[in-house]
Design a protein around this motif. Structure first.
Motif, PDB file in Angstrom:
ATOM      1  N   VAL A   7    -123.383  99.209  40.192  1.00  0.00           N
ATOM      2  CA  VAL A   7    -122.130  98.592  40.642  1.00  0.00           C
ATOM      3  C   VAL A   7    -120.968  99.208  39.867  1.00  0.00           C
ATOM      4  N   GLU A   8    -119.763  99.070  40.417  1.00  0.00           N
ATOM      5  CA  GLU A   8    -118.570  99.533  39.722  1.00  0.00           C
ATOM      6  C   GLU A   8    -118.031  98.401  38.858  1.00  0.00           C
ATOM      7  N   VAL A   9    -117.961  98.650  37.564  1.00  0.00           N
ATOM      8  CA  VAL A   9    -117.504  97.617  36.634  1.00  0.00           C
ATOM      9  C   VAL A   9    -116.962  98.301  35.386  1.00  0.00           C
ATOM     10  N   GLY A  10    -116.024  97.656  34.702  1.00  0.00           N
ATOM     11  CA  GLY A  10    -115.474  98.221  33.474  1.00  0.00           C
ATOM     12  C   GLY A  10    -114.212  99.005  33.723  1.00  0.00           C
ATOM     13  N   PRO A  11    -113.671  99.659  32.690  1.00  0.00           N
ATOM     14  CA  PRO A  11    -112.415 100.424  32.811  1.00  0.00           C
ATOM     15  C   PRO A  11    -112.537 101.535  33.855  1.00  0.00           C
ATOM     16  N   GLY A  12    -111.534 101.647  34.696  1.00  0.00           N
ATOM     17  CA  GLY A  12    -111.551 102.709  35.694  1.00  0.00           C
ATOM     18  C   GLY A  12    -112.615 102.524  36.750  1.00  0.00           C
ATOM     19  N   THR A  13    -113.122 101.292  36.869  1.00  0.00           N
ATOM     20  CA  THR A  13    -114.205 100.972  37.820  1.00  0.00           C
ATOM     21  C   THR A  13    -115.348 101.988  37.745  1.00  0.00           C
ATOM     22  N   ALA A  14    -115.746 102.310  36.514  1.00  0.00           N
ATOM     23  CA  ALA A  14    -116.893 103.190  36.321  1.00  0.00           C
ATOM     24  C   ALA A  14    -118.154 102.458  36.778  1.00  0.00           C
ATOM     25  N   SER A  15    -119.146 103.201  37.251  1.00  0.00           N
ATOM     26  CA  SER A  15    -120.374 102.582  37.743  1.00  0.00           C
ATOM     27  C   SER A  15    -121.400 102.451  36.627  1.00  0.00           C
ATOM     28  N   ILE A  16    -122.233 101.413  36.730  1.00  0.00           N
ATOM     29  CA  ILE A  16    -123.303 101.197  35.768  1.00  0.00           C
ATOM     30  C   ILE A  16    -124.543 100.728  36.511  1.00  0.00           C
ATOM     31  N   GLY A  17    -125.694 101.344  36.201  1.00  0.00           N
ATOM     32  CA  GLY A  17    -126.951 100.934  36.792  1.00  0.00           C
ATOM     33  C   GLY A  17    -127.583  99.801  36.001  1.00  0.00           C
ATOM     34  N   LEU A  18    -128.610  99.192  36.592  1.00  0.00           N
ATOM     35  CA  LEU A  18    -129.254  98.021  35.981  1.00  0.00           C
ATOM     36  C   LEU A  18    -128.180  97.019  35.554  1.00  0.00           C
ATOM     37  N   SER A  19    -127.204  96.834  36.427  1.00  0.00           N
ATOM     38  CA  SER A  19    -126.004  96.069  36.078  1.00  0.00           C
ATOM     39  C   SER A  19    -126.280  94.608  35.754  1.00  0.00           C
ATOM     40  N   LYS A  20    -127.289  94.005  36.379  1.00  0.00           N
ATOM     41  CA  LYS A  20    -127.555  92.588  36.139  1.00  0.00           C
ATOM     42  C   LYS A  20    -127.864  92.315  34.671  1.00  0.00           C
ATOM     43  N   VAL A  21    -128.756  93.116  34.088  1.00  0.00           N
ATOM     44  CA  VAL A  21    -129.117  92.891  32.686  1.00  0.00           C
ATOM     45  C   VAL A  21    -127.973  93.289  31.766  1.00  0.00           C
ATOM     46  N   ASN A  22    -127.246  94.338  32.122  1.00  0.00           N
ATOM     47  CA  ASN A  22    -126.133  94.785  31.277  1.00  0.00           C
ATOM     48  C   ASN A  22    -124.983  93.786  31.266  1.00  0.00           C
ATOM     49  N   ILE A  23    -124.606  93.295  32.442  1.00  0.00           N
ATOM     50  CA  ILE A  23    -123.522  92.322  32.523  1.00  0.00           C
ATOM     51  C   ILE A  23    -123.948  90.994  31.916  1.00  0.00           C
ATOM     52  N   TRP A  24    -125.207  90.609  32.128  1.00  0.00           N
ATOM     53  CA  TRP A  24    -125.730  89.371  31.519  1.00  0.00           C
ATOM     54  C   TRP A  24    -125.591  89.404  30.009  1.00  0.00           C
ATOM     55  N   PHE A  25    -125.935  90.542  29.387  1.00  0.00           N
ATOM     56  CA  PHE A  25    -125.872  90.626  27.930  1.00  0.00           C
ATOM     57  C   PHE A  25    -124.429  90.565  27.434  1.00  0.00           C
ATOM     58  N   ARG A  26    -123.523  91.222  28.142  1.00  0.00           N
ATOM     59  CA  ARG A  26    -122.124  91.183  27.732  1.00  0.00           C
ATOM     60  C   ARG A  26    -121.560  89.760  27.855  1.00  0.00           C
ATOM     61  N   ASN A  27    -121.923  89.059  28.899  1.00  0.00           N
ATOM     62  CA  ASN A  27    -121.477  87.676  29.046  1.00  0.00           C
ATOM     63  C   ASN A  27    -122.081  86.782  27.961  1.00  0.00           C
ATOM     64  N   LEU A  28    -123.324  87.086  27.597  1.00  0.00           N
ATOM     65  CA  LEU A  28    -124.007  86.307  26.563  1.00  0.00           C
ATOM     66  C   LEU A  28    -123.297  86.426  25.219  1.00  0.00           C
ATOM     67  N   CYS A  29    -122.759  87.618  24.925  1.00  0.00           N
ATOM     68  CA  CYS A  29    -122.128  87.875  23.625  1.00  0.00           C
ATOM     69  C   CYS A  29    -120.683  87.371  23.553  1.00  0.00           C
ATOM     70  N   HIS A  30    -120.072  87.043  24.706  1.00  0.00           N
ATOM     71  CA  HIS A  30    -118.700  86.515  24.731  1.00  0.00           C
ATOM     72  C   HIS A  30    -117.739  87.401  23.924  1.00  0.00           C
ATOM     73  N   TYR A  31    -117.625  88.645  24.300  1.00  0.00           N
ATOM     74  CA  TYR A  31    -116.720  89.553  23.596  1.00  0.00           C
ATOM     75  C   TYR A  31    -115.273  89.110  23.755  1.00  0.00           C
ATOM     76  N   ASN A  32    -114.453  89.537  22.809  1.00  0.00           N
ATOM     77  CA  ASN A  32    -113.028  89.198  22.850  1.00  0.00           C
ATOM     78  C   ASN A  32    -112.434  89.615  24.189  1.00  0.00           C
ATOM     79  N   GLU A  33    -111.858  88.656  24.894  1.00  0.00           N
ATOM     80  CA  GLU A  33    -111.345  88.941  26.235  1.00  0.00           C
ATOM     81  C   GLU A  33    -110.188  89.942  26.230  1.00  0.00           C
ATOM     82  N   GLY A  34    -109.457  89.996  25.116  1.00  0.00           N
ATOM     83  CA  GLY A  34    -108.307  90.894  25.061  1.00  0.00           C
ATOM     84  C   GLY A  34    -108.690  92.357  24.932  1.00  0.00           C
TER      85      GLY A  34
END
Length: 238
Positions: free
Chosen positions: A45-72
């Motif tokens: 899927v396209e996600v992140g700066p510049g809408t770059a694509s990332i594979g295995l997006s479900k596990v990758n996005i899940w982990f980032r949401n789990l860590c609650h990185y600084n929104e800014g």
């Protein structure tokens, strides 16, 4: 192959036979390839700066949401700073063994490798091989970092994770040298190798929690690091 039959204790050290190391090398290479191709094929899927694509997006996005990185800023400044500190320490370890190799070459009176410590030469070529692998993946981009660092116009290639790979290579090779140098000092050898493992783990964990890489970037760096260390081990024990 039953890999456990290839692992045994020799003078208080965990030892793996050549057949066992060959088996592990083939599997590390296979799983690294599987992960690399999966990132370009599955759940992209396209996600992140510049809408770059990332594979295995479900596990990758899940982990980032789990860590609650600084929104800014999208990453943890604390863990990023810690990651760089561990990175500099890892670079210093690699520089130390490289300097000893260069000293050996100078003292031997030539640059043909004759008269140099074969283990130091093996470490030097391990670092060169690691650098080549990083350059290759810098241009053959698998995916980009999920964040844009200050001063950058576009996200950097993030697979494999540089700092995590550096930790595996630096402290893995240092452990080999410690086992060789302190061969007759069992207690000291164990303490120093344990310290190397702690530093390796700390570098990987800090890189994982920094938010600069996707979770699969960390997995790829660990697999590549193990693969390179297994190749290195055949030359170290020659």
């Amino acid at each position: 192959m039953n890999i456990f039959k290839e692992i045994y204790i020799d003078d208080g050290r965990l030892t793996i036979s050549d057949e066992g190391r060959g088996f592990l090398l083939k599997n590390a290479f296979l799983w690294f390839l599987v992960l690399t191709f999966a990132l370009k094929i599955f759940n992209v899927v396209e996600v992140g700066p510049g809408t770059a694509s990332i594979g295995l997006s479900k596990v990758n996005i899940w982990f980032r949401n789990l860590c609650h990185y600084n929104e800014g800023v999208g990453y943890s400044p604390f863990w990023y700073t810690l990651t760089r500190c561990f990175g500099y320490l890892s670079m210093a370890a690699c520089a130390f063994w490289t300097a000893l190799f260069v000293r050996d070459m100078i003292l031997s009176g030539g640059f043909d490798g004759a008269g140099t410590d074969k283990n130091l030469a093996a470490s030097f070529f391990l670092y060169v091989l690691t650098a080549i692998a990083l350059v290759i993946f810098h241009y053959l981009v698998v995916n980009y970092s999920p964040v844009l660092l200050p001063g950058k116009r576009k996200p950097s290639p993030s697979y494999p994770a540089f700092y995590a790979l550096l930790s595996v290579i630096a402290w893995g090779s240092t452990s080999f040298h410690i086992a060789d140098i302190f061969d007759q000092k069992t207690k000291l050898r164990r303490i120093l190798i344990a310290l190397c493992m702690v530093l390796m783990l700390a570098g990987i964990v800090s890189c994982t929690l920094s938010g600069l890489n996707w979770l699969t970037d960390i997995g790829g760096s660990i697999l590549l690091g193990i693969l390179l260390l297994l190749i290195y081990s055949f030359f170290f024990y020659m």
